[in-house]
Design an enzyme around this catalytic site. Structure first.
Site, PDB file in Angstrom:
ATOM      1  N   HIS A 258       0.429  -0.820   0.313  1.00  0.00           N
ATOM      2  CA  HIS A 258      -0.105  -0.079  -0.149  1.00  0.00           C
ATOM      3  C   HIS A 258       0.973   1.268  -0.210  1.00  0.00           C
ATOM      4  CE1 HIS A 258       0.726  -1.418   4.009  1.00  0.00           C
ATOM      5  NE2 HIS A 258       0.558   0.050   4.542  1.00  0.00           N
TER       6      HIS A 258
ATOM      7  N   CYS B 293       1.275   1.549  11.384  1.00  0.00           N
ATOM      8  CA  CYS B 293       2.584   1.377  10.606  1.00  0.00           C
ATOM      9  C   CYS B 293       2.625   2.381   9.754  1.00  0.00           C
ATOM     10  CB  CYS B 293       1.434   0.659  10.132  1.00  0.00           C
ATOM     11  SG  CYS B 293       0.089   0.770   8.659  1.00  0.00           S
TER      12      CYS B 293
END
Length: 643
Positions: free
Chosen positions: A67, A183
C-alpha cells in the site's frame, strides 16, 4: 462508502502471472495505472517500495497488502489480485502468497475512504473469509463476497458495542492490557493488528483496549486511567508513537506485523513478569526508530528534505515578491543615477521588496530549524533556528545553515543522553529549560567556529557565481540542468534546485542568478520533450500517451518536471538519457549567454523576470526538440515494447 466501492472490477487481476515480488508489484501497479486510478507509475510505485523497504507487506497465510498514500493516486482504490501458482513475495512466514490487496490512497483521503480501507484490513483476519476468497473465480464474485462479509462484520460490531454498553466495569478478576498499533501509512496493518489482538485477547479471557495511530488520526486514545489500570502494555508499531506515557509499565515493543501474526505471544508477554519495565526519556519515543527511519543515508536525506520542504515556500514567495519589486520599478521608471536603488525606488516597488525580504529573511533559520527538529524533535526547532540565524549573520550562508541544522539536531540528541538519568522530578523542565539553554549555548559556540571556514567557502562560491561567464557558466549550467532531468523530482533533481534557489539571495541585487535560470530551464525541458515526441512520432505512442503529451506542454511551461515521470517510468533506459541531453544543452546555452533569473519558480509565468526572455524561451525550445527527437527515435513501436 463501502469496500465494494473501492474494489472496482477494472482493477482486479484474477490470474496474476508474476512469480516473484518485483514482478508482482510491477504487474499490479501497471493494472492500477491502466484502470485510471493513479496518475503516474513511478511516484506511486516508489511509495509501494518505500513501505516494503521498512518491512514486507506479505503478512503470511498467503496474503499480501502492499500500500501507498501519495500524490499519484487519483481516487482511493483497492486492487485485488489472485495468483494460482503462488508468488515468492518474501512474506513474513516464508510461504508463497496467493491473494494480493494493493491499496492506493490519495494524499487527501477522507475519513470515509479510510474507514472503508480499515474495514477491509479487519476482514482479512478471518481465516474462514480468506478461505472463501481463495475459491472465487470472477470479479463479480469477489465484490459479492466482500459485501456479504462487510454486512456481517457491521452487525457483529454493533452487537459488541451494545454488549459493552451494558457492562458497568471491567471484570477485576481478568487481566487487563492496553495496546497501540501503528504502521507508516496507517492504512492496513494498523487495523489488522488491532483486530488480531482484540480477537486473541477475547479467546484468552483478557480484557484489552487498543489505540490505533492510523491515517484517520488517533482513535480510541488511551487515557491516563487506562494506562494506570493496565497490567501490561503492547506497542505493535513501525513508526513513532507517544511512549513516555508508559513510563514504569511492563511493555512489549514489537513491529506491527507481530501484532497481526503473533498476538498470543505478545499478550502472554504483557500479562506475565517477563516483559521489561519501560522508562521514558522526556520525549515522544519511537516504537523502533531503526525500522522507522531506515539507513543512515535515508535518515540524513529525510532530515535534509524536512528542512528544504519547509524552506522552499519562503524562498518562492519571498523571491517572487522581490522579483516583482524590480519589475515594477522597471515599468514605472528609475532615473539612471538611481539604478542602485532598483526595487526600492518607487513606493509600490518598495512595499513588494519589503514583503519579499521579510520572507527571505526566514529562509536560513527555517532550513536549519526544521532539519534540527527532524533529528531532535521539538526541542531541536529553537536551537536550529538560532543556528540558521547565526549562519546568516556570520556570512556562512546556505551551506552554513545546512550544517548548522545538523549540528543543532545532534546537540539535542547528545543532551538527551546526558540528562537521561536525572531524577524524574526534573523531567518537566528538561524540555523548557535544559534543552533550549544548553542547546543554544553549545550550538551557538560551535556555529561561531563553523562560520569562519564556511564564510570563506561561501564568499568564494558567491564570487565564482557572480563572475561566471563563458565556459564556466556554460559547464555549470549544463551540469545543473542535466541533474534536473536525471531523476525528475528525486534527490538529484532536488539537490540541483536547492542549489539554484540558494544563489538567489546573493544575486538579486545584480539582476538575478544564472544558476537559477539554468536550473529552471533544464527542469522545463523533459515535459516539453514528451509533447514534441508524441507529436512527431505518433506511430510510436498510444492514443492515451498522445493525450498525456498534450497535458505535458502545460506542465513543462509551468516548470513541473514531474509531468514526464509516467513516460520515464515506463521506458527509463531511453527516456531519461534523452531528457538529460536536452536539459544539459539548454542549461549550457543559458549559462553561456549569461541569462539571469530573479524568480525561483513559475516557468513561463515569470519570463519577464528573465534578463533575456526571448533567448531564454528559444534555448528551452531547442532543448525540448533535441530531447523529443532523440526519445522518439530511440523509442520502440508499440508492437515491440510495452508503452
Amino acid at each position: 462508502m463501502n469496500i465494494k466501492d473501492l474494489m472496482i472490477k477494472d482493477a482486479m487481476i484474477m490470474d496474476l502471472q508474476a512469480t516473484d515480488k518485483k514482478g508482482a508489484i510491477d504487474e499490479m501497479v501497471q493494472k492500477m495505472y491502466e484502470a485510471g486510478r493513479i496518475s503516474d507509475i513511478k511516484t506511486y510505485k516508489d511509495g509501494i517500495l518505500a513501505r516494503e523497504a521498512q518491512t514486507s507487506t506479505g503478512l503470511g497465510d498467503g496474503i499480501a497488502m502492499p500500500h501507498a498514500k501519495n500524490a499519484a493516486v487519483k481516487e482511493a482504490t483497492v486492487l485485488f489480485a489472485k495468483s494460482k501458482k503462488g508468488v515468492d513475495y518474501e512474506s513474513l512466514d516464508g510461504q508463497p502468497t496467493y491473494l494480493f490487496f494493493m491499496i492506493a490512497a490519495p494524499e487527501g483521503a477522507n475519513d470515509t475512504h479510510l474507514q472503508a480501507l480499515a474495514a477491509l484490513s479487519r476482514l482479512l483476519i478471518d481465516p474462514d473469509f480468506v478461505g472463501k476468497l481463495k475459491q472465487v473465480e470472477t470479479p463479480e464474485a469477489v465484490q459479492e463476497l466482500f459485501q456479504t462479509a462487510e454486512e456481517q462484520k457491521e452487525a457483529e460490531e454493533k452487537a459488541e458495542k451494545e454488549a459493552q454498553a451494558t457492562e458497568k466495569s471491567l471484570d477485576p478478576k481478568k487481566k487487563y492490557i492496553v495496546a497501540v498499533t501503528a504502521c507508516p501509512t496507517g492504512i492496513a496493518h494498523t487495523y489488522m493488528a488491532e483486530d488480531s489482538l482484540k480477537k486473541k485477547a477475547k479467546e484468552m479471557g483478557v480484557d484489552i483496549k487498543v489505540e490505533t495511530n492510523g491515517s484517520e488520526g488517533i482513535k480510541n486514545r488511551l487515557t491516563a486511567e487506562d494506562i494506570a489500570r493496565a497490567d501490561g502494555v503492547i506497542v505493535a508499531a513501525d513508526k513513532k508513537v507517544e511512549m513516555d506515557r508508559f513510563d514504569g509499565k511492563k511493555l512489549v515493543n514489537r513491529p506491527v506485523s507481530d501484532g497481526i501474526r503473533k498476538p498470543e505471544e505478545l499478550i502472554q508477554l504483557a500479562t506475565n513478569d517477563t516483559a521489561p519495565v519501560f522508562h521514558g526519556e522526556g520525549k515522544d519515543g519511537a516504537a523502533d526508530e531503526g525500522n522507522a527511519d531506515g539507513t543512515v543515508g535515508q535518515r540524513i536525506y529525510k532530515d535534509l528534505m524536512n528542512g528544504v520542504s519547509h524552506m522552499l515556500p519562503f524562498v518562492i514567495g519571498g523571491g517572487i515578491a522581490i522579483a516583482l519589486s524590480f519589475m515594477i520599478d522597471q515599468f514605472m521608471g528609475v532615473p539612471h543615477d538611481q539604478l542602485a536603488h532598483l526595487g526600492n525606488y518607487n513606493q509600490l516597488a518598495s512595499w513588494f521588496n519589503q514583503i519579499g525580504q521579510a520572507a527571505f529573511g526566514f529562509m536560513l533559520p527555517v532550513l536549519a530549524g526544521f532539519i534540527a527538529s527532524s533529528i531532535g524533535d521539538r526541542p531541536g526547532l529553537v536551537v536550529g533556528f538560532a543556528a540558521g540565524a547565526l549562519a546568516n549573520t556570520g556570512g556562512a550562508g546556505f551551506l552554513g545553515a545546512l550544517i548548522g541544522g545538523f549540528i543543532a539536531g545532534y546537540v539535542i540528541v547528545f543532551l538527551r543522553k546526558v540528562f537521561k538519568n536525572l531524577p524524574k522530578s526534573l523531567d518537566g523542565i528538561k524540555t523548557i529549560l535544559f534543552y533550549p539553554v544548553f542547546g543554544l549555548l553549545i550550538t551557538g559556540f560551535l556555529m561561531l567556529l563553523v562560520n569562519v571556514p564556511m564564510k570563506a567557502i561561501n564568499d568564494a562560491l558567491n564570487s565564482f557565481l557572480t563572475g561566471m561567464s563563458g565556459s564556466n557558466a556554460a559547464l555549470l549550467g549544463a551540469l545543473l540542468a542535466g541533474m534536473m532531468a536525471a531523476d525528475l523530482g528525486g534527490p538529484i533533481n532536488k539537490a540541483a534546485y536547492v542549489f539554484g534557489t540558494a544563489t538567489l539571495a546573493t544575486t538579486v541585487a545584480t539582476g538575478g542568478s544564472i544558476v537559477m535560470a539554468s536550473v529552471m530551464a533544464g527542469g522545463m525541458v523533459p515535459p516539453l520533450a514528451i509533447f514534441v515526441a508524441t507529436r512527431l512520432f505518433k506511430n510510436k505512442f498510444s492514443k492515451t500517451d498522445q493525450d498525456a503529451g498534450l497535458t505535458n506542454i502545460i506542465m513543462g511551461l509551468s516548470f513541473v518536471t514531474e509531468g514526464s515521470i509516467p513516460f520515464a517510468a515506463a521506458d527509463p533506459v531511453r527516456a531519461i538519457p534523452s531528457f538529460i541531453i536536452g536539459s544539459a544543452l539548454t542549461g549550457g546555452l543559458v549559462g553561456a549567454l549569461g541569462i539571469k533569473l530573479l524568480a525561483p519558480h513559475g516557468g513561463i509565468f515569470v519570463v519577464f523576470l528573465v534578463s533575456q526572455p526571448i533567448m531564454y524561451l528559444v534555448f528551452i525550445a531547442i532543448g525540448a526538440v533535441v530531447s523529443g527527437v532523440i526519445y522518439g527515435l530511440l523509442r520502440k513501436t508499440p508492437e515491440l515494447a510495452k508503452a
